[in-house]
Design a protein around this motif. Structure first.
Motif, PDB file in Angstrom:
ATOM      1  N   LYS A  38       0.834  -1.192   0.000  1.00 55.09           N
ATOM      2  CA  LYS A  38       0.000   0.000   0.000  1.00 55.09           C
ATOM      3  C   LYS A  38       0.872   1.247   0.000  1.00 55.09           C
ATOM      4  CE  LYS A  38      -3.991  -2.071   2.340  1.00 55.09           C
ATOM      5  NZ  LYS A  38      -4.877  -2.011   3.526  1.00 55.09           N
ATOM      6  N   VAL A  39       0.454   2.246  -0.727  1.00 57.51           N
ATOM      7  CA  VAL A  39       1.198   3.497  -0.835  1.00 57.51           C
ATOM      8  C   VAL A  39       0.416   4.589  -0.128  1.00 57.51           C
ATOM      9  CG1 VAL A  39       2.145   5.218  -2.401  1.00 57.51           C
ATOM     10  CG2 VAL A  39       2.218   2.788  -3.024  1.00 57.51           C
ATOM     11  N   THR A  40       1.095   5.329   0.741  1.00 55.31           N
ATOM     12  CA  THR A  40       0.443   6.429   1.445  1.00 55.31           C
ATOM     13  C   THR A  40       0.214   7.586   0.476  1.00 55.31           C
ATOM     14  OG1 THR A  40       1.583   5.797   3.483  1.00 55.31           O
ATOM     15  CG2 THR A  40       0.614   8.003   3.392  1.00 55.31           C
ATOM     16  N   ARG A  41      -0.992   8.083   0.466  1.00 56.79           N
ATOM     17  CA  ARG A  41      -1.343   9.185  -0.423  1.00 56.79           C
ATOM     18  C   ARG A  41      -1.641  10.442   0.394  1.00 56.79           C
ATOM     19  NH1 ARG A  41      -2.117   7.585  -5.608  1.00 56.79           N
ATOM     20  NH2 ARG A  41      -2.187   5.357  -5.974  1.00 56.79           N
ATOM     21  N   TYR A  42      -1.357  11.578  -0.204  1.00 52.30           N
ATOM     22  CA  TYR A  42      -1.514  12.847   0.495  1.00 52.30           C
ATOM     23  C   TYR A  42      -2.319  13.834  -0.342  1.00 52.30           C
ATOM     24  CZ  TYR A  42       2.472  11.059   3.177  1.00 52.30           C
ATOM     25  OH  TYR A  42       3.305  10.286   3.940  1.00 52.30           O
ATOM     26  N   TYR A  79      -1.783  13.616 -11.489  1.00 54.47           N
ATOM     27  CA  TYR A  79      -2.270  14.190 -10.247  1.00 54.47           C
ATOM     28  C   TYR A  79      -3.601  14.902 -10.518  1.00 54.47           C
ATOM     29  CZ  TYR A  79       2.296  13.665  -7.924  1.00 54.47           C
ATOM     30  OH  TYR A  79       3.438  13.179  -7.358  1.00 54.47           O
ATOM     31  N   GLY A  97      -4.018  12.842  -4.235  1.00 51.30           N
ATOM     32  CA  GLY A  97      -3.413  11.598  -4.697  1.00 51.30           C
ATOM     33  C   GLY A  97      -1.907  11.637  -4.778  1.00 51.30           C
ATOM     34  N   THR A  99       1.861  10.954  -3.876  1.00 51.64           N
ATOM     35  CA  THR A  99       2.576   9.891  -3.169  1.00 51.64           C
ATOM     36  C   THR A  99       4.030  10.258  -2.886  1.00 51.64           C
ATOM     37  OG1 THR A  99       3.167   8.769  -5.237  1.00 51.64           O
ATOM     38  CG2 THR A  99       1.119   8.088  -4.157  1.00 51.64           C
ATOM     39  N   ASP A 100       4.608  11.189  -3.636  1.00 55.65           N
ATOM     40  CA  ASP A 100       6.004  11.586  -3.459  1.00 55.65           C
ATOM     41  C   ASP A 100       6.052  13.056  -3.070  1.00 55.65           C
ATOM     42  OD1 ASP A 100       8.691  12.020  -3.486  1.00 55.65           O
ATOM     43  OD2 ASP A 100       8.987  11.628  -5.619  1.00 55.65           O
ATOM     44  N   THR A 101       6.111  13.332  -1.767  1.00 52.43           N
ATOM     45  CA  THR A 101       6.120  14.719  -1.303  1.00 52.43           C
ATOM     46  C   THR A 101       7.471  15.382  -1.553  1.00 52.43           C
ATOM     47  OG1 THR A 101       6.754  14.003   0.930  1.00 52.43           O
ATOM     48  CG2 THR A 101       4.401  14.244   0.466  1.00 52.43           C
ATOM     49  N   ASP A 319       8.490   2.908  -5.181  1.00 54.43           N
ATOM     50  CA  ASP A 319       7.618   3.902  -5.791  1.00 54.43           C
ATOM     51  C   ASP A 319       8.313   4.495  -7.011  1.00 54.43           C
ATOM     52  OD1 ASP A 319       5.770   5.758  -6.437  1.00 54.43           O
ATOM     53  OD2 ASP A 319       6.027   7.009  -4.656  1.00 54.43           O
ATOM     54  N   GLU A 321       7.327   7.010  -8.748  1.00 48.44           N
ATOM     55  CA  GLU A 321       6.875   8.364  -9.025  1.00 48.44           C
ATOM     56  C   GLU A 321       8.042   9.326  -9.236  1.00 48.44           C
ATOM     57  OE1 GLU A 321       3.781  11.296  -6.808  1.00 48.44           O
ATOM     58  OE2 GLU A 321       3.136   9.303  -7.393  1.00 48.44           O
TER      59      GLU A 321
END
Length: 383
Positions: A38-42, A79, A97, A99-101, A319, A321
Motif C-alpha cells: 500500500k502506498v500512502t497518499r496525500y 495528479y 493523490g 505519493t512523493d512529497t 515507488d 513516481e
C-alpha cells in the motif's frame, strides 16, 4: 415446492456471501492476493510565486505560459489538481493523490537541465588532495583571524581541514586485474557539504585543481555508500554537447535485474553521434550524467555506445513516481519565469472507498452457480 425454493435461495445467498467475504479478506487482510504494498497518499496545498528578480516586471504571457507548463507536468504525473490565482504572480495549487512529497518541489520549480560531462577520478587527485589539505592547514595557522576558521571551531583543532571532511574514494580491482577508480573522488557527510565546498573553493586550495575542474555533489551511485553521505565528483566542466534539446524520449522504467528505478533516454541524431564519440574516448572511464548541477549517475563506460540510448539510475525504490517526475522534467519545456514555493502543506488523503461492483458481481455469480448446482441435484434425485 415453495419451501424448497425458499431454502435454496437462502442457502445460495449464504454460500455467495461466504465466498464474497472470503475474497475480500484474502484481498485486503492477507498478502496472498496483494500485488504491491500500500502506498500512502496525500493531499497538498502549495502556494507558489512566479517572477523574475525583484523590481523586474514579468510579462503576462510568460506567467500564462509558466502556469500552462506546470499544469501539463501535473497532468502527466496524473495528479488530480486545480490551480487558483491569488493575484497576478501568486497561485495556490491543490493536489490530490500525491505519493512523493519530496519530488513535488522539483516538479514545480525545476527545468531538468541535463548535461553529460566527463570527469576526473581519484587517480588525478591522489596527491593533490593531500597538497591542498596541507596548504589549507598552513593558511589557517598563519591567519587565525580568518572568518571561516572562526565560524567553524573544528578547523582550529585539526591538522587536516580538508581530509577530515572528505573521505577519498578507494580503487577496486577490475575485470582485467588492474585498478579501477569509481566516478567520484570522495564522500562527505550531508551536514558538512557546505563547509567542504568552502574549503574546496578556498584560494589556498584552488591552485591544486585542474583548470577546468568543477566540483559537484551526487547521491549514492550503487557503491554501498553509507546513508547520510554525498558523493563528491570532479567534473571537466565545459559547455555540454548533449542537453535536453537532444532528448526525444524519456521514460521511467524498472530494472528487474538490479531492482532499481531508472529513466531511459533516447537521443536525436546529433545527440546520438555525440554520445558515441564521448563514450568512445572514455572507455573504462566514468561519464557523469548531471541534472540541475547535481550528478545523478556516473557509470563507467565499457564500450562505445551507438544507437543513441542512455539511462539515469535512481536506486532502489518501491515507488516509481520519482522516475516519472524526472522523465517529465527531461522532456518538459523550460519555465520562462522563476518559480518559488512560498508554502506547502501536506495532509493524509481521505481513504478511498473500494469499488462495490466487483463484490456485487462476485456475489451474483456465486449465487447463480449455487442455485444451478442445487437445481441439478434436485433433478437428478427426482429422476
Amino acid at each position: 415446492m415453495t419451501t424448497r425454493l425458499t431454502r435454496s435461495i437462502i442457502l445460495s445467498a449464504g454460500i455467495a456471501l461466504l465466498i464474497t467475504a472470503a475474497y475480500y479478506w484474502l484481498l485486503n487482510e492477507t498478502r496472498l492476493l496483494k500485488k504491491a504494498p500500500k502506498v500512502t497518499r496525500y493531499q497538498a496545498e502549495v502556494n507558489i510565486r512566479l517572477g523574475a528578480p525583484e523590481n523586474v516586471t514579468s510579462p503576462v504571457a510568460d506567467v500564462q505560459k509558466c502556469i500552462a507548463i506546470i499544469d501539463d507536468r501535473l497532468t502527466q504525473v496524473r495528479y488530480e489538481h486545480t490551480i487558483k490565482p491569488e493575484n497576478d504572480k501568486t497561485f495556490t495549487i491543490s493536489i490530490d493523490g500525491l505519493t512523493d512529497t519530496t519530488g513535488l518541489k522539483e516538479l514545480l520549480t525545476g527545468n531538468g537541465s541535463l548535461a553529460m560531462q566527463e570527469v576526473y577520478d581519484l587517480s588525478v587527485f591522489a596527491n593533490t588532495l593531500s597538497s591542498a589539505n596541507n596548504a589549507l592547514a598552513n593558511y589557517f595557522r598563519s591567519h587565525p583571524e580568518d572568518t571561516l576558521l572562526r565560524q567553524n571551531s573544528q578547523l582550529s583543532t585539526i591538522e587536516y581541514p580538508l581530509l577530515s571532511l572528505l573521505n577519498p574514494a578507494r580503487p577496486f580491482t577490475g575485470g582485467g586485474g588492474g585498478m579501477v577508480y569509481p566516478g567520484y573522488i570522495g564522500l562527505v557527510a550531508e551536514k558538512d557539504t557546505a563547509l567542504l565546498r568552502q574549503l574546496l573553493e578556498h584560494p589556498a586550495a584552488t591552485p591544486y585543481w585542474p583548470a577546468d575542474n568543477r566540483f559537484m555533489l551526487g547521491k549514492n551511485d550503487g557503491y554501498g555508500v553509507t546513508q547520510g553521505t554525498q558523493l563528491v565528483y570532479s567534473i571537466k566542466y565545459h559547455p555540454p554537447r548533449i542537453t535536453n534539446k537532444n532528448i526525444i524520449r524519456a521514460e521511467a522504467e524498472y530494472d528487474g535485474s538490479t531492482n532499481e528505478q531508472v529513466v531511459a533516454m533516447d537521443f536525436d541524431p546529433a545527440g546520438t553521434a555525440e554520445w558515441e564519440r564521448m563514450t568512445t574516448r572514455n572507455i573504462n572511464k566514468p561519464i557523469a550524467i548531471c541534472l540541475n548541477d547535481k550528478v545523478m549517475s556516473a557509470p563507467t563506460v565499457t564500450m562505445a555506445i551507438s544507437g543513441g540510448k542512455s539511462r539515469i539510475t535512481l536506486g532502489r525504490s518501491t515507488d516509481n513516481e520519482h522516475g516519472k517526475i524526472l522523465s517529465i522534467l527531461l522532456k518538459s519545456k523550460e519555465l520562462p519565469l522563476q518559480v518559488q514555493v512560498n508554502q506547502a502543506h501536506f495532509s493524509p488523503a481521505r481513504p478511498q472507498i473500494p469499488a462495490v461492483w466487483p463484490y456485487a458481481l462476485l456475489f451474483m455469480l456465486s449465487f447463480v452457480i449455487a442455485m444451478t448446482v442445487q437445481w441439478l441435484i434436485y433433478r437428478l434425485n427426482k429422476n
